[in-house]
Motif scaffolding. Sequence first.
Motif, PDB file in Angstrom:
ATOM      1  N   LYS A   1      39.590  30.574  28.104  1.00 33.98           N
ATOM      2  CA  LYS A   1      40.537  31.748  27.759  1.00 33.98           C
ATOM      3  C   LYS A   1      41.405  30.832  27.026  1.00 33.98           C
ATOM      4  O   LYS A   1      42.134  29.870  27.007  1.00 33.98           O
ATOM      5  N   SER A   2      41.898  31.633  25.939  1.00 35.16           N
ATOM      6  CA  SER A   2      42.911  31.159  24.739  1.00 35.16           C
ATOM      7  C   SER A   2      44.409  31.879  25.154  1.00 35.16           C
ATOM      8  O   SER A   2      44.453  32.798  25.778  1.00 35.16           O
ATOM      9  N   GLY A   3      45.344  31.419  24.710  1.00 35.02           N
ATOM     10  CA  GLY A   3      46.661  32.090  24.893  1.00 35.02           C
ATOM     11  C   GLY A   3      46.726  33.404  24.268  1.00 35.02           C
ATOM     12  O   GLY A   3      47.769  34.120  24.813  1.00 35.02           O
ATOM     13  N   ASP A   4      45.790  33.730  23.311  1.00 32.36           N
ATOM     14  CA  ASP A   4      45.765  35.335  22.886  1.00 32.36           C
ATOM     15  C   ASP A   4      45.115  36.127  23.621  1.00 32.36           C
ATOM     16  O   ASP A   4      45.423  37.285  23.397  1.00 32.36           O
ATOM     17  N   HIS A   5      44.407  35.797  24.949  1.00 28.16           N
ATOM     18  CA  HIS A   5      43.677  36.778  25.557  1.00 28.16           C
ATOM     19  C   HIS A   5      44.614  37.378  26.596  1.00 28.16           C
ATOM     20  O   HIS A   5      45.618  36.700  26.916  1.00 28.16           O
ATOM     21  N   ALA A   6      44.340  38.618  27.197  1.00 28.13           N
ATOM     22  CA  ALA A   6      44.975  39.142  28.131  1.00 28.13           C
ATOM     23  C   ALA A   6      45.147  38.099  29.581  1.00 28.13           C
ATOM     24  O   ALA A   6      44.333  37.523  29.716  1.00 28.13           O
ATOM     25  N   PRO A   7      46.241  38.495  30.209  1.00 27.23           N
ATOM     26  CA  PRO A   7      46.470  37.487  31.433  1.00 27.23           C
ATOM     27  C   PRO A   7      45.248  37.697  32.392  1.00 27.23           C
ATOM     28  O   PRO A   7      44.914  38.524  32.597  1.00 27.23           O
ATOM     29  N   GLU A   8      45.068  36.756  33.079  1.00 31.27           N
ATOM     30  CA  GLU A   8      43.948  36.762  34.002  1.00 31.27           C
ATOM     31  C   GLU A   8      44.356  37.718  34.972  1.00 31.27           C
ATOM     32  O   GLU A   8      45.638  37.575  35.862  1.00 31.27           O
ATOM     33  N   VAL A   9      43.485  38.472  35.651  1.00 37.93           N
ATOM     34  CA  VAL A   9      43.781  39.377  36.948  1.00 37.93           C
ATOM     35  C   VAL A   9      43.751  38.708  37.933  1.00 37.93           C
ATOM     36  O   VAL A   9      43.001  37.719  38.181  1.00 37.93           O
ATOM     37  N   THR A  10      45.042  38.699  38.618  1.00 36.72           N
ATOM     38  CA  THR A  10      45.183  37.725  40.029  1.00 36.72           C
ATOM     39  C   THR A  10      44.989  38.876  41.377  1.00 36.72           C
ATOM     40  O   THR A  10      44.837  38.341  42.283  1.00 36.72           O
ATOM     41  N   VAL A  11      45.093  40.146  41.064  1.00 39.74           N
ATOM     42  CA  VAL A  11      45.104  41.164  42.262  1.00 39.74           C
ATOM     43  C   VAL A  11      44.143  42.339  42.037  1.00 39.74           C
ATOM     44  O   VAL A  11      44.460  42.900  40.839  1.00 39.74           O
ATOM     45  N   LEU A  12      43.377  42.443  42.862  1.00 40.82           N
ATOM     46  CA  LEU A  12      42.396  43.484  42.754  1.00 40.82           C
ATOM     47  C   LEU A  12      42.544  44.472  43.642  1.00 40.82           C
ATOM     48  O   LEU A  12      43.106  44.339  44.750  1.00 40.82           O
ATOM     49  N   ARG A  13      42.650  45.899  43.132  1.00 42.16           N
ATOM     50  CA  ARG A  13      43.139  47.008  44.004  1.00 42.16           C
ATOM     51  C   ARG A  13      41.986  48.122  43.809  1.00 42.16           C
ATOM     52  O   ARG A  13      41.081  48.303  43.109  1.00 42.16           O
ATOM     53  N   ASN A  14      41.842  48.707  45.174  1.00 40.84           N
ATOM     54  CA  ASN A  14      41.129  49.911  45.312  1.00 40.84           C
ATOM     55  C   ASN A  14      41.979  50.955  46.427  1.00 40.84           C
ATOM     56  O   ASN A  14      42.035  50.520  47.466  1.00 40.84           O
ATOM     57  N   GLY A  15      42.769  51.883  45.878  1.00 40.63           N
ATOM     58  CA  GLY A  15      43.476  52.388  46.689  1.00 40.63           C
ATOM     59  C   GLY A  15      44.639  51.960  47.285  1.00 40.63           C
ATOM     60  O   GLY A  15      45.285  51.108  46.695  1.00 40.63           O
ATOM     61  N   SER A  16      44.634  51.971  48.445  1.00 42.91           N
ATOM     62  CA  SER A  16      45.675  51.173  49.190  1.00 42.91           C
ATOM     63  C   SER A  16      45.318  49.789  49.685  1.00 42.91           C
ATOM     64  O   SER A  16      46.078  49.086  50.200  1.00 42.91           O
ATOM     65  N   LEU A  17      44.054  49.463  49.272  1.00 39.54           N
ATOM     66  CA  LEU A  17      43.659  48.047  49.599  1.00 39.54           C
ATOM     67  C   LEU A  17      43.935  47.194  48.536  1.00 39.54           C
ATOM     68  O   LEU A  17      43.713  47.633  47.313  1.00 39.54           O
ATOM     69  N   SER A  18      44.240  46.072  48.701  1.00 34.97           N
ATOM     70  CA  SER A  18      44.575  45.089  47.610  1.00 34.97           C
ATOM     71  C   SER A  18      44.350  43.553  47.904  1.00 34.97           C
ATOM     72  O   SER A  18      44.237  43.232  49.262  1.00 34.97           O
ATOM     73  N   LEU A  19      43.679  42.835  47.032  1.00 36.10           N
ATOM     74  CA  LEU A  19      43.279  41.457  47.345  1.00 36.10           C
ATOM     75  C   LEU A  19      43.897  40.456  46.189  1.00 36.10           C
ATOM     76  O   LEU A  19      43.529  40.567  45.034  1.00 36.10           O
ATOM     77  N   ASP A  20      44.486  39.517  46.773  1.00 34.97           N
ATOM     78  CA  ASP A  20      45.382  38.520  45.917  1.00 34.97           C
ATOM     79  C   ASP A  20      44.356  37.487  45.776  1.00 34.97           C
ATOM     80  O   ASP A  20      44.088  36.778  46.917  1.00 34.97           O
ATOM     81  N   LEU A  21      43.914  37.106  44.478  1.00 34.27           N
ATOM     82  CA  LEU A  21      43.159  36.087  44.398  1.00 34.27           C
ATOM     83  C   LEU A  21      43.783  34.531  44.422  1.00 34.27           C
ATOM     84  O   LEU A  21      42.840  33.611  44.751  1.00 34.27           O
ATOM     85  N   ARG A  22      45.037  34.572  44.264  1.00 42.04           N
ATOM     86  CA  ARG A  22      45.508  33.286  44.169  1.00 42.04           C
ATOM     87  C   ARG A  22      46.112  32.902  45.882  1.00 42.04           C
ATOM     88  O   ARG A  22      45.878  31.819  46.151  1.00 42.04           O
ATOM     89  N   THR A  23      46.915  33.942  46.157  1.00 37.78           N
ATOM     90  CA  THR A  23      47.121  33.427  47.926  1.00 37.78           C
ATOM     91  C   THR A  23      45.920  33.694  48.952  1.00 37.78           C
ATOM     92  O   THR A  23      46.106  33.504  49.991  1.00 37.78           O
ATOM     93  N   ARG A  24      44.858  34.530  48.397  1.00 38.54           N
ATOM     94  CA  ARG A  24      43.538  35.001  49.216  1.00 38.54           C
ATOM     95  C   ARG A  24      44.371  35.952  50.227  1.00 38.54           C
ATOM     96  O   ARG A  24      43.645  35.728  51.377  1.00 38.54           O
ATOM     97  N   ARG A  25      45.304  36.732  50.032  1.00 34.96           N
ATOM     98  CA  ARG A  25      45.616  37.676  51.297  1.00 34.96           C
ATOM     99  C   ARG A  25      45.110  38.801  50.756  1.00 34.96           C
ATOM    100  O   ARG A  25      44.945  39.437  49.878  1.00 34.96           O
ATOM    101  N   VAL A  26      44.793  39.890  51.957  1.00 37.33           N
ATOM    102  CA  VAL A  26      44.221  40.913  51.832  1.00 37.33           C
ATOM    103  C   VAL A  26      45.185  41.807  52.379  1.00 37.33           C
ATOM    104  O   VAL A  26      45.577  41.752  53.595  1.00 37.33           O
ATOM    105  N   ARG A  27      45.431  43.173  51.904  1.00 36.01           N
ATOM    106  CA  ARG A  27      46.498  44.063  52.353  1.00 36.01           C
ATOM    107  C   ARG A  27      45.965  45.381  52.226  1.00 36.01           C
ATOM    108  O   ARG A  27      45.291  45.820  51.315  1.00 36.01           O
ATOM    109  N   THR A  28      46.069  46.196  53.382  1.00 30.45           N
ATOM    110  CA  THR A  28      45.893  47.495  53.669  1.00 30.45           C
ATOM    111  C   THR A  28      47.198  48.244  53.640  1.00 30.45           C
ATOM    112  O   THR A  28      48.313  47.575  53.552  1.00 30.45           O
TER     113      THR A  28
END
Length: 219
Positions: A118-145
């Motif tokens: 990835k170069s500095g011109d690219h969009a920031p890396e996605v670190t949180v994936l979401r689906n409705g009320s569900l979220s997954l943080d790839l850095r902290t490895r936490r899952v929340r509902t």
Amino acid sequence: MSRILIVEDEERIASFVDKGLRANGFVTTVVTDGDAALRSVISGGHDLVVLDLGLPGMDGFTVLQAMRDAKVTTPVIILTARDSVRDTVAGLEGGADDYMTKPFRFEELLARVRLRLKSGDHAPEVTVLRNGSLSLDLRTRRVRTEESTVDLTAREFSLLELFLRHPGQVLSRGQILSHVWGYDFDPGSNVVDVYVRTLRRKLGHDRILTVRGMGYRLA
């Protein structure tokens, strides 16, 4: 289009990585020994190197040191069965940009490859994936509902990540085995069904749907 050099002497693993990277739009070259690897790297033309350590002839550590001594700054991801802290530290201090141990998930390798390219011109890396009320943080490895934080094992986390990266897509058991359990899996295993049941119990039974005769998809 990025060019990746794969340095791996085990044919099955080399083929697995090669096919996966090609399927994701990369141009790949595979070499199977340290001397060929160093020649390819010195000649230039590669944007990243995936490097095994246990190679015939010149080992991976020697290849890496020779690269850096020659002022070759191409990013290197070490991919090896050596999983001791000592080897990891030696690899990173020797000039590697990342270090992964076998067995591995292709999804994780792909994410690390993209991060290194990835170069500095690219969009920031996605670190949180979401689906409705569900979220997954790839850095902290936490899952929340909507109700709480959920504790997942490493394999459960990887399975949920796969579903969240392919929302609405039906994933076959074979696809899930390949991406989450890597190249070394038993195609007749029921391990996918076991882990899906566990995720349903932790996240809610309506989160992951069974598509009869095909596989599973995220609701």
